[in-house]
Design a protein around this motif. Structure first.
Motif, PDB file in Angstrom:
ATOM      1  N   ASP A  30       0.844  -1.192   0.000  1.00  0.00           N
ATOM      2  CA  ASP A  30       0.000   0.000   0.000  1.00  0.00           C
ATOM      3  C   ASP A  30       0.880   1.243   0.000  1.00  0.00           C
ATOM      4  OD1 ASP A  30      -2.124   1.749   0.289  1.00  0.00           O
ATOM      5  OD2 ASP A  30      -2.249   1.458   2.443  1.00  0.00           O
ATOM      6  N   VAL A  31       0.895   1.972  -1.106  1.00  0.00           N
ATOM      7  CA  VAL A  31       1.744   3.149  -1.243  1.00  0.00           C
ATOM      8  C   VAL A  31       1.297   4.241  -0.272  1.00  0.00           C
ATOM      9  CG1 VAL A  31       2.540   4.940  -2.827  1.00  0.00           C
ATOM     10  CG2 VAL A  31       2.205   2.598  -3.642  1.00  0.00           C
ATOM     11  N   GLU A  32       0.013   4.438  -0.115  1.00  0.00           N
ATOM     12  CA  GLU A  32      -0.509   5.484   0.756  1.00  0.00           C
ATOM     13  C   GLU A  32      -0.503   5.070   2.227  1.00  0.00           C
ATOM     14  OE1 GLU A  32      -4.343   6.048  -0.915  1.00  0.00           O
ATOM     15  OE2 GLU A  32      -3.589   7.046  -2.702  1.00  0.00           O
ATOM     16  N   GLU A  33      -0.304   3.802   2.475  1.00  0.00           N
ATOM     17  CA  GLU A  33      -0.270   3.229   3.821  1.00  0.00           C
ATOM     18  C   GLU A  33      -1.544   3.517   4.610  1.00  0.00           C
ATOM     19  OE1 GLU A  33       3.313   3.715   6.003  1.00  0.00           O
ATOM     20  OE2 GLU A  33       4.559   3.376   4.250  1.00  0.00           O
ATOM     21  N   ILE A  34      -2.685   3.348   3.946  1.00  0.00           N
ATOM     22  CA  ILE A  34      -3.953   3.509   4.646  1.00  0.00           C
ATOM     23  C   ILE A  34      -4.687   2.183   4.797  1.00  0.00           C
ATOM     24  CG2 ILE A  34      -4.290   5.916   4.017  1.00  0.00           C
ATOM     25  CD1 ILE A  34      -6.191   4.952   1.802  1.00  0.00           C
ATOM     26  N   ALA A  35      -4.272   1.180   4.042  1.00  0.00           N
ATOM     27  CA  ALA A  35      -4.949  -0.115   4.088  1.00  0.00           C
ATOM     28  C   ALA A  35      -4.837  -0.743   5.473  1.00  0.00           C
ATOM     29  CB  ALA A  35      -4.391  -1.058   3.035  1.00  0.00           C
ATOM     30  N   LEU A  36      -3.676  -0.631   6.077  1.00  0.00           N
ATOM     31  CA  LEU A  36      -3.473  -1.231   7.396  1.00  0.00           C
ATOM     32  C   LEU A  36      -4.333  -0.537   8.444  1.00  0.00           C
ATOM     33  CD1 LEU A  36      -1.956  -3.491   8.737  1.00  0.00           C
ATOM     34  CD2 LEU A  36      -0.068  -1.925   9.140  1.00  0.00           C
ATOM     35  N   PHE A  37      -4.455   0.770   8.363  1.00  0.00           N
ATOM     36  CA  PHE A  37      -5.303   1.495   9.301  1.00  0.00           C
ATOM     37  C   PHE A  37      -6.764   1.112   9.105  1.00  0.00           C
ATOM     38  CE2 PHE A  37      -7.875   5.168  10.510  1.00  0.00           C
ATOM     39  CZ  PHE A  37      -7.531   5.254  11.848  1.00  0.00           C
ATOM     40  N   LYS A  38      -7.201   1.018   7.851  1.00  0.00           N
ATOM     41  CA  LYS A  38      -8.587   0.615   7.578  1.00  0.00           C
ATOM     42  C   LYS A  38      -8.841  -0.814   8.044  1.00  0.00           C
ATOM     43  CE  LYS A  38      -9.435   3.771   3.771  1.00  0.00           C
ATOM     44  NZ  LYS A  38     -10.529   4.517   4.336  1.00  0.00           N
ATOM     45  N   LEU A  39      -7.845  -1.662   7.880  1.00  0.00           N
ATOM     46  CA  LEU A  39      -7.960  -3.041   8.353  1.00  0.00           C
ATOM     47  C   LEU A  39      -8.062  -3.077   9.878  1.00  0.00           C
ATOM     48  CD1 LEU A  39      -7.914  -6.068   7.615  1.00  0.00           C
ATOM     49  CD2 LEU A  39      -5.423  -5.962   7.823  1.00  0.00           C
ATOM     50  N   GLN A  51      -6.349  -8.832  16.946  1.00  0.00           N
ATOM     51  CA  GLN A  51      -5.903  -8.518  15.593  1.00  0.00           C
ATOM     52  C   GLN A  51      -5.873  -7.006  15.372  1.00  0.00           C
ATOM     53  OE1 GLN A  51      -8.231 -10.773  16.313  1.00  0.00           O
ATOM     54  NE2 GLN A  51      -7.599 -12.704  15.399  1.00  0.00           N
ATOM     55  N   ALA A  52      -6.852  -6.307  15.941  1.00  0.00           N
ATOM     56  CA  ALA A  52      -6.874  -4.848  15.823  1.00  0.00           C
ATOM     57  C   ALA A  52      -5.649  -4.252  16.503  1.00  0.00           C
ATOM     58  CB  ALA A  52      -8.156  -4.290  16.441  1.00  0.00           C
ATOM     59  N   CYS A  53      -5.305  -4.766  17.669  1.00  0.00           N
ATOM     60  CA  CYS A  53      -4.123  -4.281  18.381  1.00  0.00           C
ATOM     61  C   CYS A  53      -2.866  -4.479  17.536  1.00  0.00           C
ATOM     62  CB  CYS A  53      -3.989  -4.997  19.720  1.00  0.00           C
ATOM     63  SG  CYS A  53      -2.499  -4.569  20.631  1.00  0.00           S
ATOM     64  N   GLN A  54      -2.735  -5.650  16.944  1.00  0.00           N
ATOM     65  CA  GLN A  54      -1.569  -5.923  16.109  1.00  0.00           C
ATOM     66  C   GLN A  54      -1.540  -5.014  14.879  1.00  0.00           C
ATOM     67  OE1 GLN A  54      -1.908 -10.093  15.269  1.00  0.00           O
ATOM     68  NE2 GLN A  54      -1.123 -10.708  17.267  1.00  0.00           N
ATOM     69  N   ALA A  55      -2.699  -4.805  14.275  1.00  0.00           N
ATOM     70  CA  ALA A  55      -2.754  -3.972  13.072  1.00  0.00           C
ATOM     71  C   ALA A  55      -2.450  -2.509  13.410  1.00  0.00           C
ATOM     72  CB  ALA A  55      -4.124  -4.099  12.407  1.00  0.00           C
ATOM     73  N   TYR A  56      -3.002  -2.008  14.500  1.00  0.00           N
ATOM     74  CA  TYR A  56      -2.706  -0.624  14.902  1.00  0.00           C
ATOM     75  C   TYR A  56      -1.229  -0.467  15.247  1.00  0.00           C
ATOM     76  CZ  TYR A  56      -7.581   0.976  15.112  1.00  0.00           C
ATOM     77  OH  TYR A  56      -8.860   1.354  14.801  1.00  0.00           O
ATOM     78  N   THR A  57      -0.676  -1.453  15.928  1.00  0.00           N
ATOM     79  CA  THR A  57       0.742  -1.391  16.277  1.00  0.00           C
ATOM     80  C   THR A  57       1.609  -1.378  15.021  1.00  0.00           C
ATOM     81  OG1 THR A  57       0.301  -2.564  18.347  1.00  0.00           O
ATOM     82  CG2 THR A  57       2.577  -2.522  17.585  1.00  0.00           C
ATOM     83  N   GLU A  58       1.270  -2.227  14.065  1.00  0.00           N
ATOM     84  CA  GLU A  58       2.022  -2.258  12.810  1.00  0.00           C
ATOM     85  C   GLU A  58       1.860  -0.949  12.043  1.00  0.00           C
ATOM     86  OE1 GLU A  58       4.599  -3.535   9.968  1.00  0.00           O
ATOM     87  OE2 GLU A  58       4.158  -4.508  11.885  1.00  0.00           O
TER      88      GLU A  58
END
Length: 169
Positions: A30-39, A51-58
């Protein structure tokens, strides 16, 4: 194109399909790096807290390397992590995340309240144990200093310092 597709699925309440799209976008780079936040947001909506904790941390880890990151998304990420760790009694992690929340205008006031809550709960979990402790007051426990040396200046508490006291249970 995968992120807009995920957003469409999200609007249609097809959350599992949206989750797959955001994950795919993240994996593809993800070039804009928003997919991980949306996930991460989607995991939070689905009550998949770990999983949300891991995704927010990443997301936070990735945002540290990027200069043009979205401060609102970062503040929401830290806010989620602070509450997550508070819920799981991870006081140090909760405190660190709440402390980071104070750096953002969006979460500053709530973070101050959360920091107080963390301090109170931490204090409730680890109260000072009132154990009986006996102090060894025998003459052997106090080191004797030679009073005859005139070379060293005398201080008021030269003979007994807290370091030299011995406590026996």
């Amino acid at each position: 194109m995968v992120i807009p597709l995920g957003e469409c699925y999200l609007k249609m309440d097809r959350l599992q399909e949206a989750k797959k799209c955001f994950w795919k976008a993240h994996c593809l780079g993800d070039v804009e790096e928003i997919a991980l936040f949306k996930l991460a947001n989607l995991f939070a909506i689905l009550e998949e807290k770990d999983q949300a904790c891991q995704a927010y941390t990443e997301y936070i880890n990735q945002a540290d390397g990027v200069h043009g990151h979205n401060y609102e998304d970062l503040s929401r990420s830290y806010w989620y992590l602070a509450n997550y760790h508070l819920e799981h009694n991870n006081w140090d992690e909760a405190y660190a995340a709440a402390q980071k929340c104070t750096e953002f205008a969006q979460t500053r006031e709530q973070a101050k309240g959360l920091l107080r809550t963390i301090q109170v709960r931490r204090g409730q979990e680890t109260p000072c144990a009132m154990t009986s402790m006996q102090m060894d007051t025998s003459a052997e426990s106090i080191p004797q200093t030679d009073q005859s040396t005139e070379d060293s200046p005398r201080r008021p508490f030269d003979r007994v310092t807290p370091v030299n006291l011995k406590f026996t249970p």
